[in-house]
Design an enzyme around this catalytic site. Structure first.
Site, PDB file in Angstrom:
ATOM      1  N   HIS A  93      50.364  20.935  62.551  1.00 23.73           N
ATOM      2  CA  HIS A  93      48.994  22.112  62.806  1.00 23.73           C
ATOM      3  C   HIS A  93      48.624  22.966  62.394  1.00 23.73           C
ATOM      4  CE1 HIS A  93      51.500  19.696  66.458  1.00 23.73           C
ATOM      5  NE2 HIS A  93      50.646  18.835  65.865  1.00 23.73           N
TER       6      HIS A  93
ATOM      7  N   CYS B 236      30.897  14.312  63.124  1.00 22.91           N
ATOM      8  CA  CYS B 236      31.927  15.104  63.549  1.00 22.91           C
ATOM      9  C   CYS B 236      32.688  15.250  62.543  1.00 22.91           C
ATOM     10  CB  CYS B 236      31.650  16.342  64.915  1.00 22.91           C
ATOM     11  SG  CYS B 236      33.383  15.203  65.690  1.00 22.91           S
TER      12      CYS B 236
END
Ligand code: PEP
Ligand code: MG
Length: 751
Positions: free
Chosen positions: A366, A679
């Site tokens: 993260h 993407c």
């Protein structure tokens, strides 16, 4: 006997402390310390070797060896017995040094007449500072008590070194602790180069007094500290609120067990009996655990040693009263150095950081996602940097190569500045392209969109010239909180994102949690292979509450504006249909409740599993758009974990099998008349981006910083010719990457 040992040791430590307190030159202090130690240990020789640089040890003081050898004798890390002690962090004890493997004969010292050798590391919480050696003429093994006693002395020396006792300005020949340049080779987490000064997320604890005056008082302090630690751990566990079962609970229980460990406490009490203060005793045990940690291969053992390390840190902070806030002032150009950091903490620092360097972490962690969103260069796996770096140290971070220079030499810093200047010049050139289209010389138009995940990403839209947001990852708002965000909070955030996009499309991808993205407030599933487990749309369709709430928030945020919603990790058409139905139900509900509906809704699917490359055209027809999530698609196609450094770069996106799969997707999208984009990270890599565009993928979504370089290339490339080159290479069975690279080398692209 033990009592006499304790008395002798305490007397010696007090003498060392007095030496430190007395005015004098650093070299004199070292000389007198070696004298006291030899005297107390009843050995003919005592020598201190300190690191001259990260790889070299130098004999800095000696009682008993020839004076000419001092500051002359040097050993590389790992060389000779001294080098071995330094490398392993463990003592060497032998009655016959010359017959030990790796022994190096150093005639200049005159040590050949002293066959017995005991060397212990001078180290401080895993940081190697040097080696302390005693030698004697009588050929004998040193006893366990003597080894232990010398380790305690070495601990005090380590603290004295840390306090700068031997690095005064009076003697240039002494190595300056924390002063020499160190190079760290880590792993690239986020590209970019930065120069700045170290800011430690968890500053080091300074033990001002390593020597205890009265063992009973020190033990009482230790007991009090441990009692506080235990009650804090209990509170922490009670508050963790993670349910009674699962790995988590077990791990935390082990943690509690360590905090209550009698043997840990007993070892520290013994250290205190030998004369250490309570905090020095904690550090001594922590240092030894760290040395074991670095040698341990077994992951279970490593985890346990980590727990012990963490507890020791907490106990040290309790005993010294030093918290994270040391009152130090953050420099203007801070580069964050930490063992690891959570996404919320990193977001708190925000864009003021110039770069981030971590000892642990992973490319998909993260913290890495946040660093990427903030466009801050990130290097992970910079092993031992938190032990080496001090607040305010000059530091250079090369996020492209995963390299960090701490306290760099002037020549390195100058070369680095050139690199930064070149990057800045290129960026300003790209800024000139901002309002120009990404159009190849044969007229092929490509749309360049940006990926985002935070409100903080949106300001990059203007500067980069992005035509919209092709992928807004919505999980960050969920990952950085301690509870599920409220619908109203999400709606307000999504509305602000749309406001900032000023009418340009923003494709919101619904929550992609699970796999590596574990929410702190969600009970972790015990999945053997979470990347292929219960994640993304699979969670959304089964635990419908959160996805529903998110869809409502998106509809409310759009209020009269167009809305683009994309579902992640669809592996069969039915999942997309179900998610699409849910969105339509929510739309109907919002209408019933009288909310202002979006002016238009476009719904799309990500293509992230190979199954969808072969889905029937009817699936593609049911989508308004699709987007290839190359990061996941590639990991499943090649069966190569995207986060595993050993395999993640192993397979080429431009290899024939992967391109053949892209052909399938492109052909189906053309047959269905549906818009296709790419993407994943590869969209921002120049050679890949050009190849995708030439093959017919006309929308690429990438990090904002990649838009300029990719646009620059496209505007100088004839994509029609490139297509022919690619087709020819594929027909001939030649590598496409090489064909594209050679094609680019032939055409004249200004740098
Ligand atoms: C992908 O998988 O390529 C993608 C864009 O999604 P993420 O990186 O968030 O998994
Ligand atoms: Mg993905």
């Amino acid at each position: 006997m033990a009592k006499r040992r304790g008395n002798d040791s305490r007397r010696l430590l007090r003498r060392l402390r007095d030496t430190l307190a007395a005015p004098g030159e650093s070299q004199d202090r070292l000389d007198s310390i070696t004298h006291h130690i030899a005297d107390s240990m009843e050995t003919e020789v005592c020598s201190i070797y300190l690191f001259r640089d990260a790889e070299t040890l130098e004999l800095c003081a000696s009682e008993g060896l020839k004076t000419e050898a001092v500051h002359q004798t040097r050993l590389r890390l790992g060389e000779g017995l001294v080098g071995r002690v330094a490398r392993t962090g463990r003592h060497v004890n032998t009655a016959d040094a010359p017959s030990e493997p790796g022994f190096r004969f150093m005639p200049e010292t005159g040590e050949e007449v002293y066959p017995s050798f005991l060397g212990v590391p001078i180290q401080r919480v895993g940081e190697r500072l040097g080696v302390l050696v005693v030698q004697s003429r009588e050929a004998r093994q040193f006893t366990e008590d003597e080894i232990y006693g010398l380790e305690v002395v070495a601990m005090v020396l380590a603290e004295m070194t840390e306090l700068g006792a031997f690095s005064g300005n009076d003697n240039d020949s002494l190595p300056m602790e924390h002063h020499f340049p160190v190079l760290f080779r880590g792993t690239a987490g986020q590209e970019g180069a930065a120069e700045g000064r170290v800011w430690l997320h968890e500053p080091r604890v300074v033990v001002a007094n390593p020597v205890g005056d009265d063992p009973e008082t020190e033990k009482a302090r230790l007991h009090e500290g441990i009692a506080t630690l235990r009650s804090r751990v209990d509170t922490m566990l009670a508050e963790a609120d993670m349910g009674p079962d699962g790995d988590h609970a077990q791990v935390l229980e082990t943690y509690r067990m360590f905090a209550n460990s009698r043997s840990w406490q007993k070892r520290m009490e013994e250290d205190i009996d030998l004369g250490l203060s309570a905090e020095a005793a904690v550090e001594k045990e922590q240092s030894q655990a760290r040395a074991r940690l670095e040698m341990a291969a077994d992951p279970y053992l490593r985890d346990r040693l980590h727990d012990l390390d963490d507890l020791s840190n907490r106990l040290l902070r309790i005993l010294t009263g030093q918290g994270s806030d040391t009152g130090a002032e953050m420099p203007d150009d801070p580069i964050l150095v930490a063992r690891n950091i959570g996404p919320a903490d990193l977001l708190d620092y925000g864009r003021k950081l110039k770069a981030v360097v971590l000892e642990e972490g992973s490319v998909g962690s993260h913290a890495a996602i946040v660093a990427r969103a903030l466009a801050i260069p990130l290097v992970i796996h910079a092993s031992r940097i938190t032990s080496e770096a001090l607040n305010g140290d000059p530091i250079l971070v090369d996020g492209d190569g995963g390299i960090v220079h701490l306290r760099p030499e002037d020549s390195v810093a100058a070369a680095f500045r050139d690199k930064i200047a070149m990057q800045a010049a290129a960026q300003s050139r790209y800024a000139g392209l901002r309002d120009l289209p990404a159009e190849g010389t044969c007229g092929t138009r490509v749309e360049l969109f940006m990926n985002a995940g935070l409100m903080a990403d949106l300001p990059s839209m203007e500067g980069s010239g992005a035509e919209g947001v092709g992928l807004f990852r919505t999980e960050l708002q969920f990952l950085t909180r301690t509870r599920v965000p409220r619908r109203s909070e999400l709606a307000a955030l999504y509305a602000r994102v749309m406001d900032a996009a000023k009418g340009r499309p923003v494709v919101f991808r619904t929550l992609d949690i699970g796999s590596d993205k574990v929410l702190p407030y969600m009970k972790p599933q015990d999945e053997p292979n979470p990347a292929m487990g219960w994640r993304a749309i699979r969670v959304g369709l089964e635990k419908r509450g959160v996805l529903r709430m998110q869809l409502q928030a998106l509809i409310r945020a759009a209020a009269g504006r167009p809305l683009h919603v994309m579902f992640p990790f669809v592996a069969e058409a039915g999942e997309y249909d179900a998610a699409h139905r849910m969105l339509m139900e929510e739309l109907a509900r919002e209408q019933r409740l009288g909310h202002n509906l979006p002016s238009d809704i476009r719904v799309g699917s990500m293509i992230e599993t190979p199954s969808m490359a072969f889905a029937p055209v009817s699936f593609f027809k049911s989508c308004d758009f699709v987007s290839i999530g190359g990061n996941d698609l590639k990991q499943f196609f090649f069966a190569a974990d995207r986060e595993n450094e050993l395999v993640r770069r192993r397979y080429d996106t431009l290899s024939e099998p992967f391109l053949a799969m892209l052909d399938q997707i492109i052909a189906r999208c053309e047959a269905a008349g549906v818009k296709l984009s790419f993407c994943g990270e590869d969209a921002g890599r120049p050679v890949e981006a050009l190849t995708f565009a030439a093959l017919g993928i006309k929308r690429l979504s990438m990090r904002p910083a990649s838009i300029g370089p990719v646009k620059h290339l496209i505007r100088h490339t004839n994509l029609c010719d490139l297509r022919k080159v690619i087709d020819q290479a594929r027909a001939d069975g030649q590598p496409v990457r090489r064909a594209v690279t050679e094609f680019l080398a032939r055409i004249d692209i200004p740098r």
